[in-house]
Scaffold this active site. Structure first.
Site: not given
Ligand code: ACO
Length: 428
Positions: A307, A364
């Site tokens: 998140h 979710d």
């Molecule tokens: N699976 C694997 N790796 C992940 C995940 C995941 N679900 N989420 C984040 N990471 C990793 C990224 O690859 C990144 O790794 P790095 O530092 O080695 O490059 C690190 O964790 C940070 O992730 P970011 O994408 O920079 O974090 P950001 O805050 O931009 O994204 C997000 C948050 C979009 C929610 C992300 O965690 C994601 O894509 N999750 C899956 C989708 C999801 O469940 N979305 C619902 C969110 S809740 C809502 O909107 C109601």
């Protein structure tokens, strides 16, 4: 801490005031930056460090896993309030008295009729259209049937627009599902409560009574409350920024629905279920998918994990996980993907990759399992999220307009070509 931030650019030092929130959040007020520095701006793609507004609606502390609406904890609201009370609280700032709530609902019911011509629009969509596309279009279409703009200086005008959309939106949601299922459209009943009406409009068969199940009512109430607001997320920021141009409420909401649709935001609930289903079909090998999620060459992400703001348990996920066990138990549903989900969660919470990045289950991860047990098709999951988020979007739009916020218009740092001469087509 002093209440001034100092910024040095070259030889010059500039001072900017600090702004404090009621929970001691601190921000540097850079409103004067560009003017004072002769054109210097800040850059922050994804707005990870940027506050877009001051808001009194929702407080969330991602480090500690705290979420409150208007000062009330999400845990207490999910347990003690119903969705309509929470909607009133978010929009108007205080929990309603019994009389206020009764009046609010009576006014909503007066508006819970959708112009019959909307059916022609629904009929024009193919049955396999994604419900979020349909819902966004229908919400936008409401502007054509309700063209008068809202005078934000009039409490009465604002209130009318709010009860109108609170009344019509559940009808559109239910019709989106019924269209998909080839069922005649349903207008609900004045005799039923808000959430009871939603279930009836969605599920009543044309040749049968619909027995309202208290477990389903309770589960939906809880899910809608948990989704009702989440401060300046992608869809809410969209509603505020579209509304900041003084576009109407329905147009702003339609844009918010489109923003919510994406799998990195509200679309995650559909993506989670599809992922869990695929893992189950593939033999339930959660280790394989954990490996894929960690592999930077592989685009696969563990949906429902991580998140932007929570770097701790999403408090909503804790409540939903418990509710998933209870609702499936009460409904007598055994769903093998609940075990897949629990297995994945267990592994992720112990895995160094997820621990280092502070990736926890979000709202979710378990919500789709409950929706599925309730008989709601997977493609409708994000629509259900939109239904829950509606009062939050309305509250944020109302706050933005009442505070007379300026039009949202970020700047950029241009990195394209410098001025060059046009080359005639035969010389390129
Ligand atoms: N699976 C694997 N790796 C992940 C995940 C995941 N679900 N989420 C984040 N990471 C990793 C990224 O690859 C990144 O790794 P790095 O530092 O080695 O490059 C690190 O964790 C940070 O992730 P970011 O994408 O920079 O974090 P950001 O805050 O931009 O994204 C997000 C948050 C979009 C929610 C992300 O965690 C994601 O894509 N999750 C899956 C989708 C999801 O469940 N979305 C619902 C969110 S809740 C809502 O909107 C109601």
């Amino acid at each position: 801490m002093s209440d001034i931030a100092k910024l040095q650019i070259g030889e010059k030092t500039y001072e900017f005031p600090l702004v404090k929130g009621t929970e001691n959040e601190t921000a540097i007020d850079i409103k004067a930056l560009r003017g004072a520095t002769d054109g210097v701006i800040t850059i922050d793609p994804g707005y990870k460090n940027t506050g877009s507004c001051q808001s009194a609606i929702t407080f969330l502390d991602g480090e500690q896993g705290i979420l409150r609406y208007r000062g009330y904890s999400i845990e207490e609201l999910a347990e003690k309030a119903d969705f309509l009370e929470v909607a009133y609280l978010l929009i108007f700032g205080e929990l309603p008295t019994k009389e206020q709530l009764d009046k609010f609902y009576a006014d909503i019911l007066d508006e819970a009729i959708v112009d019959d011509d909307i059916k022609k629009i629904i009929d024009a969509f193919p049955k396999n259209a994604h419900p979020m596309g349909v819902l966004s279009s229908l919400t936008s279409a409401l502007t054509a049937f309700n063209p008068s703009s809202v005078n934000v200086d009039s409490e009465e005008d604002m209130y009318k627009a709010i009860v109108k959309i609170m009344g019509k939106f559940p009808v559109l949601v239910a019709w989106t599902l019924r269209k998909k299922q080839g069922l005649p459209l349903h207008y609900g009943s004045r005799k039923l409560g808000y959430v009871e009406n939603i279930l009836t409009m969605m599920f009543q068969k044309p040749n049968d009574e619909y027995d309202l199940n208290p477990i389903m009512i309770n589960a939906l109430d809880k899910l809608l409350i948990l989704h009702a607001d989440h401060e300046q997320n992608c869809s809410t920021s969209t509603v505020r920024i579209v509304g900041s141009s003084h576009a109407g409420l329905f147009a702003s909401l339609s844009a918010g629905i489109s923003a919510l649709w994406g799998p990195l935001h509200g679309g995650a609930n559909q993506a989670v279920l599809e992922m869990l289903e695929a893992i189950k079909e593939d033999g339930g090998d959660t280790k394989k998918y954990m490996g894929k999620a960690k592999d930077k060459e592989d685009p696969f992400r563990l949906m429902g994990f991580g998140h932007r703001v929570y770097k701790n348990f999403d408090p909503r996920a804790k409540i939903i996980k418990k509710a998933a066990d209870e609702v499936l138990g009460d409904l007598g549903v055994e769903d093998p993907i609940l075990d897949v989900a629990k297995g994945l969660e267990r592994e992720a919470l112990e895995d160094q990759y997820f621990v280092d990045r502070k990736l926890y289950p979000n709202v979710d991860f378990y919500s789709g399992i409950i929706y599925r047990a309730m008989g709601i098709p997977v493609e409708m999951f994000t629509v259900m999220f939109a239904l829950g988020r509606l009062p939050g979007w309305i509250a944020q739009w109302r706050e933005m307009r009442l505070r007379k916020e300026p039009i949202g218009r970020p700047r950029q740092v241009y990195v394209g070509e410098n001025l060059r001469e046009f080359v005639e087509i035969d010389k390129r």
